[in-house]
Design a protein around this motif. Structure first.
Motif, PDB file in Angstrom:
ATOM      1  N   LEU A 330       0.830  -1.205   0.000  1.00  0.00           N
ATOM      2  CA  LEU A 330       0.000   0.000   0.000  1.00  0.00           C
ATOM      3  C   LEU A 330       0.865   1.256   0.000  1.00  0.00           C
ATOM      4  O   LEU A 330       0.465   2.313  -0.492  1.00  0.00           O
ATOM      5  CB  LEU A 330      -0.927  -0.008   1.216  1.00  0.00           C
ATOM      6  CG  LEU A 330      -1.966  -1.150   1.223  1.00  0.00           C
ATOM      7  CD1 LEU A 330      -2.652  -1.242   2.581  1.00  0.00           C
ATOM      8  CD2 LEU A 330      -2.995  -0.955   0.119  1.00  0.00           C
ATOM      9  N   GLY A 364      -0.961   1.881  10.085  1.00  0.00           N
ATOM     10  CA  GLY A 364      -0.026   0.803   9.787  1.00  0.00           C
ATOM     11  C   GLY A 364       1.406   1.249   9.993  1.00  0.00           C
ATOM     12  O   GLY A 364       1.748   1.856  11.017  1.00  0.00           O
ATOM     13  N   ILE A 386      -3.530   0.054  16.108  1.00  0.00           N
ATOM     14  CA  ILE A 386      -3.495  -0.901  17.226  1.00  0.00           C
ATOM     15  C   ILE A 386      -2.373  -1.921  17.086  1.00  0.00           C
ATOM     16  O   ILE A 386      -2.125  -2.689  18.017  1.00  0.00           O
ATOM     17  CB  ILE A 386      -4.833  -1.669  17.340  1.00  0.00           C
ATOM     18  CG1 ILE A 386      -5.132  -2.381  16.018  1.00  0.00           C
ATOM     19  CG2 ILE A 386      -5.963  -0.723  17.755  1.00  0.00           C
ATOM     20  CD1 ILE A 386      -6.210  -3.431  16.139  1.00  0.00           C
ATOM     21  N   HIS A 429      -6.549   5.024   5.359  1.00  0.00           N
ATOM     22  CA  HIS A 429      -6.264   4.331   4.108  1.00  0.00           C
ATOM     23  C   HIS A 429      -6.432   2.834   4.301  1.00  0.00           C
ATOM     24  O   HIS A 429      -5.674   2.203   5.048  1.00  0.00           O
ATOM     25  CB  HIS A 429      -4.827   4.642   3.641  1.00  0.00           C
ATOM     26  CG  HIS A 429      -4.540   6.119   3.548  1.00  0.00           C
ATOM     27  ND1 HIS A 429      -4.858   6.875   2.439  1.00  0.00           N
ATOM     28  CD2 HIS A 429      -3.993   6.979   4.453  1.00  0.00           C
ATOM     29  CE1 HIS A 429      -4.501   8.136   2.644  1.00  0.00           C
ATOM     30  NE2 HIS A 429      -3.979   8.221   3.868  1.00  0.00           N
TER      31      HIS A 429
HETATM   32  C1  LIG Z   1      -4.577  -3.006   5.632  1.00  0.00           C
HETATM   33  S1  LIG Z   1      -3.754  -2.181   6.942  1.00  0.00           S
HETATM   34  C2  LIG Z   1      -3.541  -0.545   6.251  1.00  0.00           C
HETATM   35  C3  LIG Z   1      -2.421   0.196   6.922  1.00  0.00           C
HETATM   36  C4  LIG Z   1      -2.103   1.568   6.345  1.00  0.00           C
HETATM   37  N1  LIG Z   1      -3.223   2.455   6.389  1.00  0.00           N
HETATM   38  C5  LIG Z   1      -1.567   1.483   4.923  1.00  0.00           C
HETATM   39  O1  LIG Z   1      -2.178   2.033   4.011  1.00  0.00           O
HETATM   40  O2  LIG Z   1      -0.515   0.869   4.731  1.00  0.00           O
HETATM   41  C6  LIG Z   1      -5.059  -1.912   8.115  1.00  0.00           C
HETATM   42  C7  LIG Z   1      -4.568  -1.288   9.401  1.00  0.00           C
HETATM   43  O3  LIG Z   1      -5.688  -0.956  10.222  1.00  0.00           O
HETATM   44  C8  LIG Z   1      -5.287  -1.149  11.569  1.00  0.00           C
HETATM   45  N2  LIG Z   1      -6.460  -1.234  12.447  1.00  0.00           N
HETATM   46  C9  LIG Z   1      -7.389  -2.205  12.505  1.00  0.00           C
HETATM   47  N3  LIG Z   1      -8.295  -1.910  13.448  1.00  0.00           N
HETATM   48  C10 LIG Z   1      -7.945  -0.720  13.989  1.00  0.00           C
HETATM   49  C11 LIG Z   1      -8.491   0.137  14.994  1.00  0.00           C
HETATM   50  N4  LIG Z   1      -9.579  -0.182  15.642  1.00  0.00           N
HETATM   51  N5  LIG Z   1      -7.859   1.260  15.278  1.00  0.00           N
HETATM   52  C12 LIG Z   1      -6.737   1.612  14.634  1.00  0.00           C
HETATM   53  N6  LIG Z   1      -6.164   0.869  13.667  1.00  0.00           N
HETATM   54  C13 LIG Z   1      -6.772  -0.284  13.352  1.00  0.00           C
HETATM   55  C14 LIG Z   1      -4.461  -2.405  11.502  1.00  0.00           C
HETATM   56  O4  LIG Z   1      -3.658  -2.582  12.619  1.00  0.00           O
HETATM   57  C15 LIG Z   1      -3.673  -2.211  10.220  1.00  0.00           C
HETATM   58  O5  LIG Z   1      -2.441  -1.582  10.454  1.00  0.00           O
END
Ligand SMILES: C[S@@+](CC[C@H](N)C(=O)[O-])C[C@H]1O[C@@H](n2cnc3c(N)ncnc32)[C@H](O)[C@@H]1O
Length: 540
Positions: A330, A364, A386, A429
């Protein structure tokens, strides 16, 4: 309908390419590839949960010398800490043209992502090996047959002089293939599965190619024979020779008619090697393969129980190799296209240049936020996630890049939550569908946006129903694949988890969720063209 969906996505991707090539002043500087922490993980251990390790040895990664040459239930257990703390926290249609679906699918995905992508690959005899022809208009140009030609009909030999001709399929062979009797259903199924076996093994070998520096070595030393590549990388010649033959027969690397010399074309180097540094390419696509073996370990381990019990697995529980592999992929768009996309919004560039509070929820490894922080040093940027492993990578990488205007918060460890009316810009994202309590998170985000501020959220460009996704989304097998491994377990990691899955949020649903969270407006953002995500802007 499939063609229409494909063409639509291709148009999106072509536009993303255009956005990606238009880097504004203030884009982040490039970074040395071997020093990037997320990429470095690949070269430390086997991607197991031990990522704080010492930096990799300088220079190309080494894999050690080989031997001498020779021959139903919903909402179960889980930790349940995702969300609340912030809240409080292609085959069939391609298969018609070839028999190797798994590989076809992978080729398509690679071609699709890598080519800002909606460009037609054709075997060519030019010194550039593969000619990527810019589409007049993507909707005119992208046809399934082109995709098939990219992966299969095109000769494996790209081109040392005369090599392409030697390997080009003859007209007689084509006529023979056309005249072949229709295959029975058993044969078609066997060939379909055989293709997936090829795809699975090829994924593993792409992983090895990255981990052992084979692609980087080919870029540096090619055209070269196996012995020279093995010597340059201090690897075993016999294994390297076999890997090269597999990669050439799978059309990932180039070879001559005798299959003796191997090299990467410039486009192959972009897709396979050029992640960071001065050659950093928006076409890079090999990062995601770094999470495949770790995802396989999940299948052998906890996912079996999840399928039985309905339990989930939060991102804070999975191997960092998985999270960071996803983030590496990503991150390509974030590095190349996010800032230009933001700057296309009226008034946004001025606001960011003047300086304001920016947040990224579900950040992330932080690549998107770091792109903003580097381009706009007057902004103060806060990332929330998280997954502590991902945050550790984000913090180390931000420090390495010298970004003093960025910090990262784990809402699972920090009870304070997001401050209210504090941020002029909040972004998310590709994370809302992963959240166990997405609606609560959106409500917290809405409260955190300052008056006059905006929330920009990208999530999968899913269609309106699972039936539509299954039948019409060109990437459905990949999206549902990620869902079974990651997104669904994450969305079920709390007892009452939303369990949205990767394709769980259609445009209509996202708009409804945003309005239900308290946002006054919620619109699609055409300025943001992403190969996977649809972007929205919501205001308070
Ligand atoms: C597919 S990854 C995308 C990460 C980043 N936004 C990127 O574009 O590379 C999804 C992210 O959402 C985070 N996540 C999931 N549930 C969450 C929550 N309740 N609060 C904060 N982050 C969360 C995960 O830990 C993970 O890092």
């Amino acid at each position: 309908m499939r063609r229409a969906a494909l063409a639509l996505l291709a148009a999106m991707v072509a536009a993303a390419a255009a956005a990606a090539t238009a880097e504004p002043a203030g884009q982040p500087a490039h970074f040395a590839p071997e020093e990037h922490i997320a990429a470095r993980m690949l070269h430390e251990g086997d991607g197991q949960r031990a990522m704080q390790g010492a930096p990799a040895p300088a220079g190309s990664p080494r894999g050690g010398k080989g031997q001498q040459q020779g021959g139903g239930k919903q909402g179960g257990g889980g930790k349940g800490n995702s969300g609340p703390k912030i809240a409080a926290p292609l085959s069939k249609w391609i298969a018609d043209t070839a028999s190797n679906d798994g590989w076809l699918m992978m080729s398509f995905v690679v071609a699709w992502f890598a080519g800002p992508v909606a460009k037609t690959y054709r075997p060519a005899r030019s010194p550039d090996h593969l000619t990527m022809q810019s589409p007049r208009h993507p909707l005119d140009r992208v046809r399934l047959g082109d995709v098939g030609a990219a992966g299969f009909a095109a000769p494996a030999v790209a081109e040392l002089p005369d090599a392409a001709e030697a390997a080009a399929p003859s007209k007689a062979a084509a006529a023979e293939a056309a005249a072949a009797p229709a295959k029975d259903e058993h044969t078609q199924m066997q060939e379909l599965l055989g293709g997936y076996i090829v795809g699975g093994m090829t994924c593993n070998l792409i992983f090895l190619g990255e981990k052992l520096g084979l692609y980087a070595g080919l870029k540096e030393h090619g055209p070269c024979i196996a012995a020279d590549l093995a010597a340059a990388l201090d690897l075993n010649e016999r294994y390297v020779a076999e890997w090269l033959r597999q990669q050439a027969s799978a059309k990932i690397v180039s070879t001559d008619a005798e299959a003796e010399q191997f090299w990467l074309t410039p486009a192959q180097a972009d897709v396979l090697v050029n992640e960071y540094g001065p050659d950093s390419s928006p076409h890079f696509f090999a990062g995601m393969f770094s999470c495949i073996p770790a995802m396989s370990r999940m299948v052998e381990g906890r996912l079996v129980d999840c399928f039985k019990s309905g339990a989930g697995i939060g991102y804070d529980e999975i191997e960092p190799a998985v999270t960071c592999g996803v983030c590496r992929e990503l991150g390509v768009w974030s590095r190349h296209a996010l800032v230009p996309s933001l700057c296309a919004l009226p008034g946004m560039r001025d606001q960011l240049e003047t300086g304001c509070q920016v947040a990224d929820v579900g950040c992330g490894c932080g690549e998107a936020l770091m792109a903003v922080a580097a381009a706009f040093p007057n902004c103060t940027c806060t990332g929330y996630d998280i997954a502590e492993d991902a945050l550790r990578v984000a913090r180390e990488e931000a420090a390495r890049r010298g970004l003093a205007n960025i910090s990262f918060v784990n809402p699972g460890l920090d009870d304070r939550g997001m401050p209210e009316q504090a941020f002029q810009l909040v972004m998310t994202h590709d994370a809302i569908h992963d959240m166990a309590h997405p609606q609560q998170v959106l409500e917290s985000i809405c409260k955190a946006v300052a008056p006059g501020g905006a929330y920009i959220v990208g999530d999968m460009s899913a269609l309106d129903s699972h039936a539509e996704n299954v039948h019409n989304h060109p990437l459905a097998p990949m999206l549902y694949g990620f869902s079974c491994h990651l997104c669904l377990p994450s969305g079920m990691s709390a007892p009452d988890g939303a369990a949205l899955g990767t394709t769980g949020i259609s445009e209509r649903m996202m708009k409804e969720m945003l309005r239900a969270a308290g946002f006054r407006t919620a619109e699609v953002l055409p300025e943001f063209q992403h190969p996977l995500n649809r972007y929205y802007i919501a205001t308070v």
